[in-house]
Motif scaffolding. Structure first.
Motif, short mmCIF file in Angstrom:
data_model
loop_
_atom_site.label_atom_id
_atom_site.label_comp_id
_atom_site.label_asym_id
_atom_site.label_seq_id
_atom_site.Cartn_x
_atom_site.Cartn_y
_atom_site.Cartn_z
N ASN A 129 0.79 -1.23 0.00
CA ASN A 129 0.00 0.00 0.00
C ASN A 129 0.83 1.28 0.00
OD1 ASN A 129 -2.96 -0.91 0.32
ND2 ASN A 129 -1.83 -2.17 1.77
N ILE A 130 2.01 1.24 0.61
CA ILE A 130 2.81 2.46 0.65
C ILE A 130 3.84 2.47 -0.48
CG2 ILE A 130 4.47 3.80 2.02
CD1 ILE A 130 2.89 2.96 4.52
N PHE A 131 4.63 1.39 -0.56
CA PHE A 131 5.67 1.38 -1.59
C PHE A 131 5.10 1.14 -2.99
CE2 PHE A 131 8.30 0.48 2.20
CZ PHE A 131 9.21 1.51 2.06
N ALA A 132 4.31 0.06 -3.14
CA ALA A 132 3.80 -0.26 -4.48
C ALA A 132 2.81 0.80 -4.96
CB ALA A 132 3.16 -1.64 -4.47
N ARG A 133 1.80 1.09 -4.12
CA ARG A 133 0.81 2.09 -4.55
C ARG A 133 1.42 3.49 -4.60
NH1 ARG A 133 -4.86 0.14 -1.68
NH2 ARG A 133 -5.07 -1.72 -2.97
N GLY A 134 2.33 3.77 -3.65
CA GLY A 134 3.02 5.07 -3.67
C GLY A 134 3.82 5.24 -4.95
N ALA A 135 4.51 4.16 -5.35
CA ALA A 135 5.29 4.22 -6.59
C ALA A 135 4.36 4.42 -7.79
CB ALA A 135 6.09 2.93 -6.76
N ARG A 136 3.20 3.71 -7.75
CA ARG A 136 2.23 3.88 -8.84
C ARG A 136 1.70 5.31 -8.89
NH1 ARG A 136 0.50 -1.50 -8.21
NH2 ARG A 136 -1.09 -0.94 -6.69
N ALA A 137 1.42 5.89 -7.68
CA ALA A 137 0.90 7.26 -7.61
C ALA A 137 1.94 8.25 -8.15
CB ALA A 137 0.54 7.61 -6.16
N PHE A 138 3.20 8.06 -7.74
CA PHE A 138 4.28 8.91 -8.26
C PHE A 138 4.38 8.77 -9.78
CE2 PHE A 138 6.42 9.51 -4.06
CZ PHE A 138 6.61 10.89 -4.18
N GLY A 139 4.29 7.52 -10.22
CA GLY A 139 4.36 7.25 -11.65
C GLY A 139 3.24 7.95 -12.40
N THR A 140 2.03 7.91 -11.81
CA THR A 140 0.89 8.57 -12.44
C THR A 140 1.11 10.08 -12.52
OG1 THR A 140 -0.55 6.84 -11.56
CG2 THR A 140 -1.63 8.84 -12.35
N VAL A 141 1.63 10.66 -11.41
CA VAL A 141 1.91 12.11 -11.39
C VAL A 141 2.94 12.46 -12.46
CG1 VAL A 141 2.95 13.97 -10.03
CG2 VAL A 141 1.27 12.45 -8.97
N PHE A 142 4.03 11.72 -12.50
CA PHE A 142 5.07 12.00 -13.49
C PHE A 142 4.53 11.82 -14.92
CE2 PHE A 142 8.25 11.07 -10.02
CZ PHE A 142 8.75 12.36 -9.99
N TRP A 143 3.65 10.82 -15.07
CA TRP A 143 3.09 10.56 -16.40
C TRP A 143 2.15 11.69 -16.82
CZ3 TRP A 143 -1.99 7.64 -16.84
CH2 TRP A 143 -2.41 7.57 -18.18
N LYS A 144 1.21 12.03 -15.91
CA LYS A 144 0.20 13.05 -16.25
C LYS A 144 0.82 14.44 -16.35
CE LYS A 144 -3.81 10.63 -15.75
NZ LYS A 144 -4.81 10.47 -16.80
N VAL A 145 1.62 14.81 -15.30
CA VAL A 145 2.18 16.17 -15.26
C VAL A 145 3.45 16.27 -16.10
CG1 VAL A 145 3.10 17.99 -13.76
CG2 VAL A 145 1.17 16.59 -12.98
N GLY A 146 4.41 15.38 -15.78
CA GLY A 146 5.71 15.47 -16.45
C GLY A 146 5.66 15.11 -17.91
N ASP A 147 5.09 13.93 -18.19
CA ASP A 147 5.12 13.43 -19.57
C ASP A 147 4.06 14.10 -20.43
OD1 ASP A 147 6.21 11.78 -21.52
OD2 ASP A 147 4.68 10.25 -21.24
N GLN A 148 2.78 13.98 -19.98
CA GLN A 148 1.69 14.49 -20.81
C GLN A 148 1.64 16.01 -20.85
OE1 GLN A 148 -1.96 12.56 -19.52
NE2 GLN A 148 -1.72 10.97 -21.06
N ALA A 149 1.66 16.66 -19.65
CA ALA A 149 1.46 18.11 -19.59
C ALA A 149 2.71 18.89 -20.03
CB ALA A 149 1.06 18.52 -18.18
N ILE A 150 3.89 18.53 -19.44
CA ILE A 150 5.08 19.34 -19.70
C ILE A 150 5.77 18.93 -21.00
CG2 ILE A 150 7.36 20.02 -18.82
CD1 ILE A 150 6.19 19.75 -15.99
N ILE A 151 6.16 17.62 -21.09
CA ILE A 151 6.95 17.20 -22.26
C ILE A 151 6.10 17.20 -23.53
CG2 ILE A 151 8.31 15.32 -23.28
CD1 ILE A 151 9.13 14.59 -20.38
N ASP A 152 4.98 16.39 -23.49
CA ASP A 152 4.13 16.33 -24.69
C ASP A 152 3.39 17.65 -24.92
OD1 ASP A 152 4.91 13.85 -25.29
OD2 ASP A 152 3.09 12.82 -24.67
N GLY A 153 2.76 18.19 -23.83
CA GLY A 153 1.90 19.35 -23.97
C GLY A 153 2.66 20.63 -24.24
N ALA A 154 3.62 20.95 -23.34
CA ALA A 154 4.30 22.26 -23.44
C ALA A 154 5.47 22.22 -24.42
CB ALA A 154 4.77 22.69 -22.06
N VAL A 155 6.39 21.24 -24.25
CA VAL A 155 7.63 21.26 -25.03
C VAL A 155 7.39 20.83 -26.48
CG1 VAL A 155 9.97 20.36 -25.20
CG2 VAL A 155 9.00 20.87 -22.95
#
Length: 665
Positions: A593-619
């Protein structure tokens, strides 16, 4: 000759794995697969025994490079063998237990569709473990380390269509990766500061780096390196909190429980720390850390064994607890005692696991001890060998487990490390707990009322085609033979090896202890004067009476007054204690619940914000959209009228003149 030791099981594995399976057309069949792999391991065992004789009795040593793989910036990456007393002993233990498991498998897996594939896997496992223990450098050690991890993944998930087995092997693989990350960091630090991966060369350079600090920190390099290497051992030797994979690995067939959890994979970490004793002797901080981790594992994992109802899981938690004892011995610089317990434990724990497998066969593949009872009269050989293994496990005087376990307890008494007080409590409490859960298992399975016909799954055929309500039966000789052969060292090996391994020249020049700082072994030498006096004195010591109390309490609880444990269980459920134990102290919950789900949550944040919003969306998308807008604006200025262009030229000249006038001021 030395090359033949690991290569013989490898050849057997390849023949069975290619020409014994559908992959190669199954040309050699079941008999060919089992015969070739058993022959390979038998060759390895005979050669290991000859090597042991040469090393121990003739004083032969071997430390040479067999093959240079590559040289990178002066760092040699080699395959080589270091054959000394600890290697020779490990080779004999690994090959003997593996040989017993191979023979036993012929009976246990007789009806299994994956028979040939299983033989291929266990032979490959034997090869990997031999490469690990025979290595003379950290690179080859790491190869063997990862190879046993890979093959254990294949073995634990042997029934790959079963969801629980898939989950268990993935869990084992991932938890071991955590430990291996620390392990490779430790190897990297050694390579960076000594410029070599060869054991002998590393030990020669330790005096040069023993006072070096890790750059940018106030930490000593040797302490950080030792702890990083030990984190690898925590994963492989299942120490808290990286222990969570081991009980779940019972999803694999029973023979691999004996192979992985007795003599081989889980002892790799103990072997590695003992091999690196010159490094660990330079850091009391690292030793204290090892002592704390071992104490937690020995005490708290043993407690979990009390509530288990699966016959294999009880023995699995016993393995965790005993690995904790070995780790405690490492922490108090009693490396030879730890390796001694590793050896004695290998035999009696393999015996207990294979005995459990024999019971499971006799009970038509039922593993729940609540539906056993009275098995003794149906399975006399399994009963007597299992009892001998249990007596060795709880440390009964004159049995092999007594000598190694008592030596660990005495070594902890003699230690002056800060954590030795807690360790002392853990090893003594562990004696009572081990005796209690071991004989709880023994009494419920082999004595009392027969309950096999009350099994709720009765009258249903399982995948082996037996009805669960059929009477238990003794296993065939191919299964009971290995039990009898393992019972012999479980009784006598401790008495034979005690004096030479602990106080003789057996580990001379192999294991190094700084006697001026760590006096546990010197104090042991004053107290122990032979196997007979030690055993006779053992009857007067606290561990013996604690073990006896554990046996008597389990007898009263499960043979005389079964309502007492039922009442304790009801009360512990009411106060939430049972739920804590059943949840394994919440370690799995934290991972999931903390490590696995936490890692998934971080991954989702990086995917949505970092990958989709910043890299794909902005750059990526933002840049072309900006250029398109700019192009549209520029295009609007291109009218095609001459007077527009003349006006722009005049405005440009005015702007330039204004700029130069302003500059000259």
């Amino acid at each position: 000759m030395l090359l033949a030791v690991p290569l013989a099981p490898l050849v057997g594995s390849l023949l069975a794995g290619i020409w014994g399976t559908a992959f190669g057309g199954n040309k050699i069949g079941r008999t060919g697969s089992s015969s070739l792999t058993i022959l390979g391991v038998l060759v390895a065992f005979v050669l290991s025994a000859l090597t042991f004789q040469a090393v121990v009795f003739d004083g032969v040593k071997f430390n040479e490079t067999i093959y240079t793989w590559m040289v990178v910036g002066g760092l040699k990456m080699e395959v080589g063998f270091l054959i000394d007393s600890i290697t020779a002993m490990m080779m004999c233990v690994v090959t003997f237990v593996s040989l017993m498991v191979h023979i036993y498998t012929m009976g246990y897996m007789e009806e299994d569709d994956g028979y040939n594939r299983f033989f291929s896997y266990i032979s490959l496992f034997t090869f990997s473990m031999l490469m690990l223990v025979m290595s003379n450098n950290l690179l080859q050690l790491f190869f063997g380390w990862e190879a046993v991890g890979l093959v254990s993944y294949l073995l634990i998930g042997f029934y790959y269509k079963k969801s629980t087995a898939i989950f268990a092997n993935m869990k084992a693989f991932l938890v071991n990766r955590v430990g291996d990350f620390g392990f490779i960091l430790g190897i990297g630090l050694i390579a960076a500061y000594t410029g070599t991966l060869n054991y002998t060369e590393i030990f020669a350079k330790l005096p040069e780096i023993q006072n070096t600090q890790l750059p940018g920190t106030g930490w000593m390099l040797v302490t950080v390196t030792a702890i990083c290497l030990f984190i690898g051992a925590m994963g492989k030797s299942a120490q808290f909190p990286l222990h969570a994979w081991l009980p779940d690995s019972m999803e694999g067939p029973t023979p691999i429980s004996a192979l992985i959890h007795a003599a081989t994979m889980v002892t790799a970490g103990i072997f590695m720390v003992s091999r690196m004793s010159p490094l660990y002797e330079l850091s009391d901080t690292a030793l204290n850390f090892i002592l704390v981790i071992g104490s937690i594992t020995a005490l708290f994992m043993g407690i979990l064994g009390i509530i288990q109802n699966d016959i294999k899981r009880v023995i699995a938690y016993s393995t965790l607890s005993q690995l904790g004892y070995m780790t405690i011995a490492l922490g108090v610089s009693a490396y030879s005692v730890s390796v001694f317990h590793l050896m004695t434990h290998a035999f009696f724990k393999a015996l207990l696991f294979l005995g459990a497998g024999s019971v499971i066969m006799g009970m038509h593949h039922n593993q729940d001890i609540r539906w056993m009872g009275g098995v003794r009269k149906y399975m006399p050989i399994t009963w007597i060998t299992f009892l001998l293994g249990n007596l060795a496990l709880i440390g009964t005087p004159f049995f092999s487990g007594f000598y190694s376990k008592d030596a660990i307890i005495e070594a902890v008494h003699a230690s002056n490390l800060p954590a030795s007080g807690f360790a002392n409590f853990a090893v003594l409490a562990g004696v009572f707990i081990t005796a209690f859960y071991s004989f709880r298992l023994y009494f419920i399975v082999f004595h009392g009322k027969e309950r096999y016909d009350q099994n709720p799954d009765a009258h249903h055929d399982d995948h082996h085609g037996h009805g669960h309500d059929a009477k238990p039966h003794e296993s065939p000789l191919v299964v009971t033979g290995p039990l009898m052969l393992l019972a012999i060292p479980s009784v006598v090996i401790g008495a034979i090896a005690l004096m030479p391994m602990l106080f003789g020249d057996f580990f001379k020049g192999v294991i190094y202890v700084d006697g001026s700082k760590h006096g546990a072994m010197a104090e042991l030498a004053e107290k122990i004067h032979g196997w007979v006096p030690m055993a006779l004195h053992g009857f007067q010591t606290a561990p013996f009476w604690l073990a006896l109390a554990g046996v008597l309490v389990s007898y009263v609880f499960y043979m005389v007054k079964p309502e007492i444990p039922a009442a304790i269980m009801a009360f512990s459920k009411k106060i939430g204690l049972y739920q804590v134990l059943e949840g394994k102290y919440g370690v799995d919950w934290v991972y999931e619940n903390i490590f696995a789900r936490g890692a998934r949550a971080f991954g989702t944040v990086f995917w949505k914000v970092g990958d989709q919003a910043i890299i794909d969306g902005a750059v990526v998308n933002g840049s072309w959209k900006l250029m398109a807008k700019f192009g549209q604006w520029i295009r609007g200025l291109q009218t095609g009228y001459l007077y527009h262009y003349a006006l722009v030229m005049l405005l440009g000249i005015v702007a330039l003149m204004t700029y130069f006038v302003w500059l000259n001021k």
